[in-house]
Design a protein around this motif. Structure first.
Motif, PDB file in Angstrom:
ATOM      1  N   ALA A 175       0.860  -1.188   0.000  1.00 38.36           N
ATOM      2  CA  ALA A 175       0.000   0.000   0.000  1.00 38.36           C
ATOM      3  C   ALA A 175       0.896   1.238   0.000  1.00 38.36           C
ATOM      4  N   PRO A 176       0.687   2.187  -0.928  1.00 42.08           N
ATOM      5  CA  PRO A 176       1.573   3.354  -1.026  1.00 42.08           C
ATOM      6  C   PRO A 176       1.618   4.186   0.248  1.00 42.08           C
ATOM      7  N   SER A 177       0.504   4.310   0.918  1.00 39.91           N
ATOM      8  CA  SER A 177       0.441   5.207   2.079  1.00 39.91           C
ATOM      9  C   SER A 177       1.025   4.580   3.341  1.00 39.91           C
ATOM     10  N   SER A 178       0.667   3.316   3.614  1.00 37.82           N
ATOM     11  CA  SER A 178       1.058   2.690   4.879  1.00 37.82           C
ATOM     12  C   SER A 178       2.239   1.739   4.769  1.00 37.82           C
ATOM     13  N   GLY A 179       2.530   1.257   3.564  1.00 43.26           N
ATOM     14  CA  GLY A 179       3.585   0.274   3.398  1.00 43.26           C
ATOM     15  C   GLY A 179       3.160  -1.135   3.745  1.00 43.26           C
ATOM     16  N   ARG A 180       1.889  -1.319   4.040  1.00 45.46           N
ATOM     17  CA  ARG A 180       1.369  -2.652   4.366  1.00 45.46           C
ATOM     18  C   ARG A 180       1.362  -3.533   3.118  1.00 45.46           C
ATOM     19  N   VAL A 181       1.673  -4.803   3.289  1.00 43.25           N
ATOM     20  CA  VAL A 181       1.574  -5.750   2.179  1.00 43.25           C
ATOM     21  C   VAL A 181       0.100  -6.009   1.888  1.00 43.25           C
ATOM     22  N   ILE A 182      -0.293  -5.835   0.636  1.00 42.31           N
ATOM     23  CA  ILE A 182      -1.701  -5.969   0.274  1.00 42.31           C
ATOM     24  C   ILE A 182      -1.937  -6.999  -0.825  1.00 42.31           C
ATOM     25  N   GLY A 183      -0.876  -7.627  -1.299  1.00 40.66           N
ATOM     26  CA  GLY A 183      -1.057  -8.619  -2.344  1.00 40.66           C
ATOM     27  C   GLY A 183       0.264  -9.074  -2.912  1.00 40.66           C
ATOM     28  N   VAL A 184       0.167  -9.846  -3.993  1.00 42.95           N
ATOM     29  CA  VAL A 184       1.356 -10.410  -4.623  1.00 42.95           C
ATOM     30  C   VAL A 184       1.221 -10.360  -6.133  1.00 42.95           C
TER      31      VAL A 184
END
Length: 389
Positions: free
Chosen positions: A138-147
């Motif tokens: 995720a651009p804002s949080s840096g959380r992994v959201i997929g592959v």
């Protein structure tokens, strides 16, 4: 990639379909989660392994309804373990505890597909021949959201997921992409050569120890796995040029009788080698990602406990994901570390080969106590309702 539904956002995408990944997929799918399991290898392919399942692993497979399938596939019930310290042999019978009175040592060509098939039956989407290309953040949080995934033809596909799990081994691509650094690294390792032999008249597990050498005989499907081990720095000098001769020499150093028995047996396939790798314990969770199996925790194979710990951590991680909060994932790491550190410490000492026979005997006594603590802990997890079939 026709099996994938582009409109589905998965609860979990698991990279790596060996036992840790497949077991995690199974448990999450049984909880009702939407799970995608992908593996770059072909289904049923072999891998380097000691095969040995200790009591904790058999407890879990029995709980999951899979132990019977291993027995039906010809995995022998192991009723004893014998430790050989030079001329001294210490035989330990496998007593009934937590509903288990035997151990198992299945070939990975049987264990891994059994787990993957169970995950598939539970509702997970399982795809082989597909590799991880990169993680999506995720651009804002840096959380992994997929592959982003890639098949053998080079076709790519992006899949969204609430959680991405790396079960992709010691050189985990997931771990590298999230910069999951190790906070424990070992100093020692053993170099191992092993092969499969038919016609050995041996029952139970046998572990042999001598100065700067170890060996083992493990009954598996239709044959025995026989291994020899030396200190990692001696691997090249011992086996370079003539692996078979080096193999026989290390057998002889442990037991002339064992060398004779193996020389008379029929080899099935070639000898295989593992030059050794030092232990490591990595950070195993973060925003939208987690690690399981060797991806997060690897120790020397000389204590033959890797599969047992991989299945243990699959259960701990699944429970944390089902709980659905970041604190649960933090507890997963804390619980994994609390159970793993005693194993790492004693395995480090055994893999150092800086012991005499009395000292290694004491180390095995310590190992037995650590294993008992782990088995008791695993048995207590069996009442977790979220992991019930």
């Amino acid at each position: 990639m026709s099996a994938l539904n582009l409109e589905t956002k998965y609860d979990a995408v698991i990279i790596g379909g060996r036992c840790a990944g497949a077991a995690t997929a199974l448990l999450l799918a049984r909880s009702g989660a939407k799970v995608l399991l992908v593996d770059r290898q072909t289904e049923g392919s072999d891998t380097t392994s000691t095969h040995a399942l200790m009591r904790g692993a058999v407890i879990q497979l029995n709980r999951w309804g899979l132990a019977r399938g291993l027995l039906e596939a010809g995995s022998p019930e192991i009723r004893s373990t014998t430790f050989h310290y030079g001329d001294e042999a210490v035989r330990v019978e496998i007593k009934a505890e937590h509903g288990v009175d035997y151990l198992l040592a299945p070939r990975r060509t049987i264990l891994d597909p059994l787990l993957a098939d169970a995950a598939r039956r539970a509702g997970a989407t399982v795809c082989h021949g597909i590799a991880l290309s990169e993680l999506e953040f995720a651009p804002s949080s840096g959380r992994v959201i997929g592959v982003s995934l890639r098949d053998a033809n080079g076709a790519c596909l992006t899949v969204r997921s609430n959680m991405v799990i790396g079960a992709d081994g010691r050189y985990s691509t997931v771990a590298q992409n999230v910069n999951a650094r190790p906070y424990f690294e070992g100093q020692f390792c053993s170099g191992v050569v092993y092969g499969y032999f038919e016609g050995l008249n041996s029952t139970g597990l046998h572990w042999h120890f001598a100065k700067n050498a170890a060996a083992g005989v493990i009954p598996t499907n239709g044959c025995h796995c026989v291994f020899v081990a030396v200190p990692g720095p001696r691997f090249g000098a011992t086996f370079r040029g003539d692996v078979h001769q080096g193999f026989l020499q290390v057998l002889e150093a442990n037991s002339s009788g064992l060398r004779t028995d193996v020389s008379r047996a029929s080899p099935s396939g070639r000898l295989r080698g593992f030059a050794g790798a030092k232990a490591q314990l990595r950070q195993c969770q973060g925003a939208g990602w987690a690690l399981v199996g060797d991806a997060g925790y690897f120790k020397d194979p000389l204590t033959a406990h890797g599969i047992t710990d991989a299945l243990r951590d699959a259960q701990l991680l699944s429970a944390a994901i089902i709980a659905g909060d970041s604190r649960a994932l933090e507890r997963y790491q804390e619980e994994r570390d609390a159970l793993s550190m005693p194993f790492l410490r004693v395995t480090e000492e055994i893999a150092s080969f800086s012991w005499d026979l009395h000292e290694v005997k004491q180390l095995h006594s310590t190992m037995s106590s650590v294993m008992r603590t782990e088995a008791n802990h695993i048995a207590q997890l069996s009442t977790a309702p979220s992991l019930a079939a």
